[in-house]
Design a protein around this motif. Structure first.
Motif: not given
Lengths: 267, 236
Positions: B6, B21-22, B109-110, B25-26, B4, B19, B15-17
C-alpha cells in the motif's frame, strides 16, 4: 498504519467486480457446458439402457430360438442317424444277399465250365482211345481171327430163337439180295459154310452177295431187307462209343441248372 | 523496509490514489478475466475438450465438491463468491514466483477487504437462506447468555481471517526479501517454493473458513455430505 481504508474499499469493490466477472465469463459457461454434457450423457445412458433392454429382449428371444433350433437339430440328427443305421443294415443285407447270389452264380458257372471241360476232355479221350483201340485191333486182326469170328457168327445163327429165325428167313428170301460184309476177303469154303448155315435156317439156295468192309475191323455183318445180324469188333467199338456217350450224356444231365439272374442294382 | 505494498503510490489525486496493491489486483483481475475468456472460448460439450477447458472444469468442479463437502447445498449458489475468493487468493499468492511482484494479499488492506466481504456475505447468505428472524435467533443459541460471545466471535473471526492471511503472506515476502540480502542464492528459491505452498494452503484455508462460516449461518452445517436424489455421493 497498515490499513488504508481507501485501499480496503477499493479492494472490496475490486473483489466484488471480480466475482461478477468470473461468474459471468467463467463459472456460468463452464457449468452450462458441464450441464449440457451431463444431460447428453444422461440421454446417451438412457438410450444405452433402452438399447440394452432391447438387446436383452432380443438375446432372450434368440436364446429361445437357438434352444429350439438345437432341439430340432438334435431330433433331426437322431432321426437321420436312425435312418442311416436302418439303411446301412438294409444295404448290408442286400449286399450280403447279392454277394451270396453272385457267389452261387459264379460257382454254378464254374461248375458248368468244369463239367463242360470234363465232357470235352472225356470226348477227346474217348475219341483218342477208340481210335487207338480201333487201330490196335485193326493191326491185330487177321484172316484167322476173322475166320474165328465167322465161326462165332455161325454159332449165333444156329443159336437163334424161332421168332428171330423166321424174321431172318423172311428177310433172306425177300426180293433184295442179302449182303454179307467182312473185314477180310472170305475164303470160298467160308462163303459156302455161310450159305449152308443160311440154308439150314430154311432158305433154299440163298443168293448172298459178299463184300469187304474195312470199317468192321474184324468180324462179319449180315444184312437183308433191313434186318441185320453182325458180330464184329467195329460193332463192339460202336457199342463202346455209345456206352461212353450215354455216360457223358448222363453227366451232362447232372449239371446244375443256370443260377438265378443277377439281382437288380440297389438304388 | 515496506511492510505493505500500500505504501507504493503509483498515482494520487486528492483522496483517490492508485497504489501497488490496487495495481497488482487489477493486473490479477485482467489475467483472470483473460484466462476465463480464453478457457471458455469454444466450449465443447462433447468428449474432446481443450486443455484450457479441462483445466477450468477441473477447477470449477473441484471447488464445487469442496463447497458441497462443507455442507452447502446447492453448491452452485455459493460458487461465485467462494470460488472467486479461492481463485483470487491462490492466484495472488501464486504470482510470488515472478520477481519484483508483491502479492496484494500481503497487504492488510486487501485481506481486511476480503474478510469484510466474508463478514458481509455470511449474514447475507444466512438471511437469504433462513430469514431475518431465524438468522438473528442463531445468535441467541444455545442460550441468550451467548449473544455477546457470538457477536464478538463474528468480529474476531473476521479479524482472524484478515490477519492470518496477511501475516502468512507478509511474512513470506519479508523472509524472501531478508534472505535475498543475506544469502542471495539457493535459500530464496527454497523459501519462495515454501511460500508457494503456504500461499496455496492459505487460499484453501481462507475460502474453506468462509464456506464454514456461511454454512453455519445458513443452518446447513453438515460436514458429512448427503447423497442426492440420484443416489450419488456428491462429496466424491
Amino acid at each position: 498504519m497498515l490499513i488504508d481504508w481507501f485501499t480496503v474499499t477499493a479492494q472490496a469493490l475490486n473483489f466484488l467486480i471480480l466475482v461478477w466477472l468470473l461468474r459471468r465469463f467463467a463459472y456460468q459457461p463452464v457449468l452450462q457446458a458441464i450441464s449440457r454434457r451431463e444431460e447428453r450423457i444422461a440421454a446417451q445412458l438412457a438410450a444405452a439402457a433402452s438399447a440394452e433392454a432391447a438387446a436383452n429382449t432380443e438375446r432372450e428371444a434368440l436364446s429361445g430360438r437357438r434352444l429350439e433350433f438345437e432341439q430340432h437339430r438334435a431330433a433331426l440328427l437322431d432321426q437321420a442317424t436312425q435312418e442311416a443305421a436302418a439303411l446301412r443294415s438294409k444295404l448290408l443285407e442286400q449286399a450280403r444277399q447279392d454277394g451270396a447270389a453272385e457267389r452261387s452264380r459264379l460257382l454254378a458257372v464254374l461248375r458248368a465250365e468244369q463239367v463242360e471241360l470234363e465232357l470235352t476232355l472225356a470226348r477227346e479221350v474217348r475219341q483218342v482211345v477208340l481210335e487207338i483201340v480201333g487201330k490196335t485191333l485193326q493191326d491185330l486182326a487177321h484172316v484167322e481171327l476173322n475166320d474165328a469170328m465167322v465161326e462165332v457168327f455161325l454159332g449165333h445163327l444156329q443159336a437163334l430163337g424161332e421168332a428171330e429165325r423166321l424174321l431172318l428167313l423172311t428177310a433172306a428170301t425177300s426180293a433184295n439180295t442179302p449182303v454179307v460184309r467182312s473185314a477180310f476177303e472170305l475164303a470160298p469154303d467160308t462163303r459156302a459154310r455161310i450159305r449152308t448155315a443160311l440154308a439150314a435156317l430154311g432158305a433154299s439156295d440163298p443168293d448172298v452177295h459178299f463184300e469187304t468192309a474195312v470199317g468192321l475191323v474184324c468180324g462179319i455183318d449180315f444184312t437183308a431187307a433191313g434186318h441185320r445180324l453182325a458180330w464184329s469188333v467195329g460193332d463192339y467199338l460202336a457199342g463202346l462209343e455209345e456206352g461212353i456217350d450215354r455216360i457223358l450224356e448222363a453227366r451232362c444231365r447232372t449239371v446244375p441248372a443256370e443260377p438265378a439272374s443277377v439281382p437288380a442294382a440297389i438304388t | 523496509m515496506r511492510l505493505s505494498p500500500d505504501e507504493i503510490i503509483l498515482w494520487q489525486h486528492g483522496p483517490l490514489k492508485v497504489n501497488a496493491t490496487i495495481a497488482y489486483t487489477w493486473g490479477l483481475m485482467l489475467f483472470l478475466l483473460a484466462g476465463a475468456r480464453l478457457a471458455t472460448r469454444g466450449l465443447r460439450t462433447g468428449g474432446e475438450r481443450s486443455d484450457w477447458q479441462n483445466l477450468l472444469e477441473i477447477l470449477v468442479t473441484g471447488i464445487e465438491q469442496q463447497i458441497r463437502a462443507v455442507g452447502l447445498n446447492p453448491p452452485r449458489k455459493y460458487l461465485g463468491f467462494l470460488g472467486t475468493l479461492f481463485v483470487f487468493v491462490a492466484t495472488a499468492n501464486l504470482f510470488t514466483i515472478v520477481p519484483g511482484y508483491t502479492p496484494p494479499t500481503s497487504s492488510l488492506s486487501t485481506t481486511a477487504a476480503l474478510a469484510l466481504c466474508v463478514w458481509t456475505a455470511v449474514p447475507a447468505f444466512g438471511i437469504a437462506e433462513q430469514g431475518v428472524a431465524r438468522y438473528l435467533k442463531s445468535y441467541l443459541e444455545p442460550t441468550v447468555i451467548m449473544l455477546p460471545f457470538n457477536v464478538i466471535g463474528e468480529f474476531s473471526r473476521t479479524l482472524a481471517l484478515a490477519v492470518r492471511l496477511f501475516g502468512n503472506m507478509m511474512s513470506g515476502s519479508m523472509i524472501v526479501a531478508i534472505l535475498l540480502t543475506v544469502t542471495p542464492f539457493i535459500f530464496p528459491v527454497v523459501m519462495t517454493s515454501l511460500g508457494l505452498l503456504t500461499g496455496m494452503v492459505q487460499a484453501y484455508i481462507f475460502s474453506i473458513l468462509a464456506a464454514v462460516y456461511i454454512a453455519a449461518a445458513t443452518g446447513s452445517g453438515a460436514s458429512v455430505p448427503q447423497p442426492d436424489a440420484a443416489g450419488r455421493n456428491p462429496g466424491k
